[in-house]
Write a protein that holds these residues in place. Structure first.
Motif, PDB file in Angstrom:
ATOM      1  N   PRO A  32       0.828  -1.218   0.000  1.00 11.46           N
ATOM      2  CA  PRO A  32       0.000   0.000   0.000  1.00 11.46           C
ATOM      3  C   PRO A  32       0.858   1.262   0.000  1.00 11.46           C
ATOM      4  O   PRO A  32       1.948   1.295   0.562  1.00 11.46           O
ATOM      5  CB  PRO A  32      -0.785  -0.104   1.308  1.00 11.46           C
ATOM      6  CG  PRO A  32      -0.750  -1.540   1.678  1.00 11.46           C
ATOM      7  CD  PRO A  32       0.548  -2.066   1.149  1.00 11.46           C
ATOM      8  N   ARG A  33       0.331   2.272  -0.666  1.00 14.47           N
ATOM      9  CA  ARG A  33       1.014   3.569  -0.716  1.00 14.47           C
ATOM     10  C   ARG A  33       0.193   4.606   0.033  1.00 14.47           C
ATOM     11  O   ARG A  33      -1.029   4.561   0.022  1.00 14.47           O
ATOM     12  CB  ARG A  33       1.160   4.046  -2.169  1.00 14.47           C
ATOM     13  CG  ARG A  33       2.154   3.313  -2.982  1.00 14.47           C
ATOM     14  CD  ARG A  33       2.345   3.866  -4.409  1.00 14.47           C
ATOM     15  NE  ARG A  33       1.244   4.662  -4.927  1.00 14.47           N
ATOM     16  CZ  ARG A  33       1.291   5.986  -5.181  1.00 14.47           C
ATOM     17  NH1 ARG A  33       2.391   6.673  -4.984  1.00 14.47           N
ATOM     18  NH2 ARG A  33       0.243   6.623  -5.647  1.00 14.47           N
ATOM     19  N   ILE A  34       0.873   5.549   0.645  1.00 17.11           N
ATOM     20  CA  ILE A  34       0.233   6.707   1.258  1.00 17.11           C
ATOM     21  C   ILE A  34       0.150   7.774   0.165  1.00 17.11           C
ATOM     22  O   ILE A  34       1.160   8.117  -0.447  1.00 17.11           O
ATOM     23  CB  ILE A  34       1.055   7.238   2.453  1.00 17.11           C
ATOM     24  CG1 ILE A  34       1.292   6.123   3.479  1.00 17.11           C
ATOM     25  CG2 ILE A  34       0.379   8.448   3.070  1.00 17.11           C
ATOM     26  CD1 ILE A  34       0.041   5.552   4.090  1.00 17.11           C
ATOM     27  N   ILE A  35      -1.072   8.292  -0.087  1.00 10.84           N
ATOM     28  CA  ILE A  35      -1.258   9.248  -1.173  1.00 10.84           C
ATOM     29  C   ILE A  35      -1.933  10.522  -0.665  1.00 10.84           C
ATOM     30  O   ILE A  35      -2.569  10.528   0.393  1.00 10.84           O
ATOM     31  CB  ILE A  35      -2.048   8.626  -2.345  1.00 10.84           C
ATOM     32  CG1 ILE A  35      -3.404   8.084  -1.881  1.00 10.84           C
ATOM     33  CG2 ILE A  35      -1.233   7.531  -3.012  1.00 10.84           C
ATOM     34  CD1 ILE A  35      -4.254   7.487  -2.992  1.00 10.84           C
ATOM     35  N   THR A  36      -1.784  11.570  -1.422  1.00 13.80           N
ATOM     36  CA  THR A  36      -2.292  12.889  -1.037  1.00 13.80           C
ATOM     37  C   THR A  36      -3.750  13.056  -1.457  1.00 13.80           C
ATOM     38  O   THR A  36      -4.239  12.331  -2.340  1.00 13.80           O
ATOM     39  CB  THR A  36      -1.468  13.999  -1.713  1.00 13.80           C
ATOM     40  OG1 THR A  36      -1.684  13.919  -3.128  1.00 13.80           O
ATOM     41  CG2 THR A  36       0.006  13.885  -1.386  1.00 13.80           C
ATOM     42  N   PRO A  37      -4.439  14.026  -0.865  1.00 12.63           N
ATOM     43  CA  PRO A  37      -5.796  14.329  -1.314  1.00 12.63           C
ATOM     44  C   PRO A  37      -5.847  14.667  -2.806  1.00 12.63           C
ATOM     45  O   PRO A  37      -6.802  14.303  -3.490  1.00 12.63           O
ATOM     46  CB  PRO A  37      -6.205  15.519  -0.452  1.00 12.63           C
ATOM     47  CG  PRO A  37      -5.423  15.345   0.806  1.00 12.63           C
ATOM     48  CD  PRO A  37      -4.095  14.793   0.344  1.00 12.63           C
ATOM     49  N   ASP A  71      -3.860   4.056  -0.440  1.00 11.22           N
ATOM     50  CA  ASP A  71      -4.459   3.755  -1.744  1.00 11.22           C
ATOM     51  C   ASP A  71      -5.374   2.537  -1.719  1.00 11.22           C
ATOM     52  O   ASP A  71      -6.424   2.531  -2.357  1.00 11.22           O
ATOM     53  CB  ASP A  71      -3.390   3.628  -2.831  1.00 11.22           C
ATOM     54  CG  ASP A  71      -2.395   2.507  -2.604  1.00 11.22           C
ATOM     55  OD1 ASP A  71      -2.379   1.884  -1.526  1.00 11.22           O
ATOM     56  OD2 ASP A  71      -1.606   2.256  -3.539  1.00 11.22           O
ATOM     57  N   THR A  72      -5.036   1.516  -0.942  1.00 11.07           N
ATOM     58  CA  THR A  72      -5.895   0.327  -0.888  1.00 11.07           C
ATOM     59  C   THR A  72      -7.225   0.629  -0.197  1.00 11.07           C
ATOM     60  O   THR A  72      -8.257   0.060  -0.554  1.00 11.07           O
ATOM     61  CB  THR A  72      -5.180  -0.842  -0.183  1.00 11.07           C
ATOM     62  OG1 THR A  72      -4.729  -0.403   1.102  1.00 11.07           O
ATOM     63  CG2 THR A  72      -4.005  -1.349  -1.007  1.00 11.07           C
ATOM     64  N   ALA A  73      -7.229   1.547   0.768  1.00 12.80           N
ATOM     65  CA  ALA A  73      -8.475   1.936   1.435  1.00 12.80           C
ATOM     66  C   ALA A  73      -9.373   2.706   0.475  1.00 12.80           C
ATOM     67  O   ALA A  73     -10.597   2.543   0.483  1.00 12.80           O
ATOM     68  CB  ALA A  73      -8.184   2.764   2.682  1.00 12.80           C
ATOM     69  N   VAL A  74      -8.773   3.542  -0.367  1.00 13.46           N
ATOM     70  CA  VAL A  74      -9.546   4.275  -1.373  1.00 13.46           C
ATOM     71  C   VAL A  74     -10.161   3.275  -2.346  1.00 13.46           C
ATOM     72  O   VAL A  74     -11.346   3.364  -2.682  1.00 13.46           O
ATOM     73  CB  VAL A  74      -8.664   5.306  -2.115  1.00 13.46           C
ATOM     74  CG1 VAL A  74      -9.424   5.937  -3.275  1.00 13.46           C
ATOM     75  CG2 VAL A  74      -8.151   6.361  -1.145  1.00 13.46           C
ATOM     76  N   HIS A  75      -9.379   2.303  -2.772  1.00  9.83           N
ATOM     77  CA  HIS A  75      -9.869   1.288  -3.694  1.00  9.83           C
ATOM     78  C   HIS A  75     -11.036   0.514  -3.077  1.00  9.83           C
ATOM     79  O   HIS A  75     -12.070   0.295  -3.732  1.00  9.83           O
ATOM     80  CB  HIS A  75      -8.724   0.358  -4.072  1.00  9.83           C
ATOM     81  CG  HIS A  75      -9.110  -0.780  -4.961  1.00  9.83           C
ATOM     82  ND1 HIS A  75      -9.929  -0.667  -6.046  1.00  9.83           N
ATOM     83  CD2 HIS A  75      -8.787  -2.079  -4.930  1.00  9.83           C
ATOM     84  CE1 HIS A  75     -10.094  -1.828  -6.631  1.00  9.83           C
ATOM     85  NE2 HIS A  75      -9.412  -2.698  -5.968  1.00  9.83           N
ATOM     86  N   ARG A  76     -10.894   0.094  -1.813  1.00 10.74           N
ATOM     87  CA  ARG A  76     -11.983  -0.629  -1.133  1.00 10.74           C
ATOM     88  C   ARG A  76     -13.237   0.227  -1.053  1.00 10.74           C
ATOM     89  O   ARG A  76     -14.352  -0.254  -1.238  1.00 10.74           O
ATOM     90  CB  ARG A  76     -11.546  -1.051   0.273  1.00 10.74           C
ATOM     91  CG  ARG A  76     -10.702  -2.302   0.296  1.00 10.74           C
ATOM     92  CD  ARG A  76     -10.543  -2.869   1.707  1.00 10.74           C
ATOM     93  NE  ARG A  76     -10.092  -1.887   2.683  1.00 10.74           N
ATOM     94  CZ  ARG A  76      -8.817  -1.639   2.968  1.00 10.74           C
ATOM     95  NH1 ARG A  76      -7.860  -2.309   2.362  1.00 10.74           N
ATOM     96  NH2 ARG A  76      -8.495  -0.734   3.862  1.00 10.74           N
ATOM     97  N   TRP A  77     -13.090   1.524  -0.784  1.00 10.84           N
ATOM     98  CA  TRP A  77     -14.237   2.431  -0.700  1.00 10.84           C
ATOM     99  C   TRP A  77     -14.949   2.530  -2.054  1.00 10.84           C
ATOM    100  O   TRP A  77     -16.172   2.497  -2.121  1.00 10.84           O
ATOM    101  CB  TRP A  77     -13.789   3.810  -0.220  1.00 10.84           C
ATOM    102  CG  TRP A  77     -14.896   4.799  -0.168  1.00 10.84           C
ATOM    103  CD1 TRP A  77     -15.819   4.936   0.841  1.00 10.84           C
ATOM    104  CD2 TRP A  77     -15.226   5.783  -1.148  1.00 10.84           C
ATOM    105  NE1 TRP A  77     -16.695   5.950   0.524  1.00 10.84           N
ATOM    106  CE2 TRP A  77     -16.357   6.485  -0.683  1.00 10.84           C
ATOM    107  CE3 TRP A  77     -14.665   6.135  -2.372  1.00 10.84           C
ATOM    108  CZ2 TRP A  77     -16.936   7.516  -1.399  1.00 10.84           C
ATOM    109  CZ3 TRP A  77     -15.246   7.171  -3.092  1.00 10.84           C
ATOM    110  CH2 TRP A  77     -16.364   7.848  -2.604  1.00 10.84           C
ATOM    111  N   VAL A  78     -14.181   2.636  -3.133  1.00 12.85           N
ATOM    112  CA  VAL A  78     -14.776   2.716  -4.469  1.00 12.85           C
ATOM    113  C   VAL A  78     -15.567   1.445  -4.767  1.00 12.85           C
ATOM    114  O   VAL A  78     -16.714   1.507  -5.232  1.00 12.85           O
ATOM    115  CB  VAL A  78     -13.695   2.962  -5.548  1.00 12.85           C
ATOM    116  CG1 VAL A  78     -14.259   2.768  -6.954  1.00 12.85           C
ATOM    117  CG2 VAL A  78     -13.108   4.351  -5.392  1.00 12.85           C
ATOM    118  N   ILE A  79     -14.989   0.296  -4.503  1.00  9.85           N
ATOM    119  CA  ILE A  79     -15.677  -0.974  -4.749  1.00  9.85           C
ATOM    120  C   ILE A  79     -16.951  -1.051  -3.911  1.00  9.85           C
ATOM    121  O   ILE A  79     -18.000  -1.455  -4.393  1.00  9.85           O
ATOM    122  CB  ILE A  79     -14.746  -2.173  -4.450  1.00  9.85           C
ATOM    123  CG1 ILE A  79     -13.536  -2.160  -5.392  1.00  9.85           C
ATOM    124  CG2 ILE A  79     -15.501  -3.490  -4.533  1.00  9.85           C
ATOM    125  CD1 ILE A  79     -13.874  -2.181  -6.864  1.00  9.85           C
TER     126      ILE A  79
END
Length: 87
Positions: A2-7, A45-53
């Motif tokens: 996982p990567r830490i990404i900016t807003p 980034d993986t949390a954002v992906h899970r939220w989108v799904i």
């Protein structure tokens, strides 16, 4: 890994304005975020992906507009834009 990404990166991925992403945070909506320092917001980034799904699997209205002379009849239901809809 996982990567830490900016807003900014999240907003680009979701095709929304950073101000919309901030409004979602203030309303308790949107992907889970990290508040690393005061005024330093980051996402995984993986949390954002899970939220989108999850959004794709559970489409729900986020805004109900009603006339003042009616109790519960919605005039409009809006949803957050889907990732692939081009909205």
């Amino acid at each position: 890994m996982p990567r830490i990404i900016t807003p900014s990166e999240v907003a680009n991925q979701l095709n929304v304005a950073e101000s919309d992403l901030a409004a979602w945070r203030n309303s308790g909506l949107g992907p889970v975020w990290l508040n690393i320092e005061p005024n330093t917001i980051r996402y995984v980034d993986t949390a954002v992906h899970r939220w989108v799904i999850w959004q794709l699997d559970h489409p729900t209205p986020t805004l109900h507009v009603t006339r003042s002379d009616e109790d519960t009849t919605p005039l409009q239901n809006e949803q957050l834009p889907d990732v692939d809809s081009g909205s």
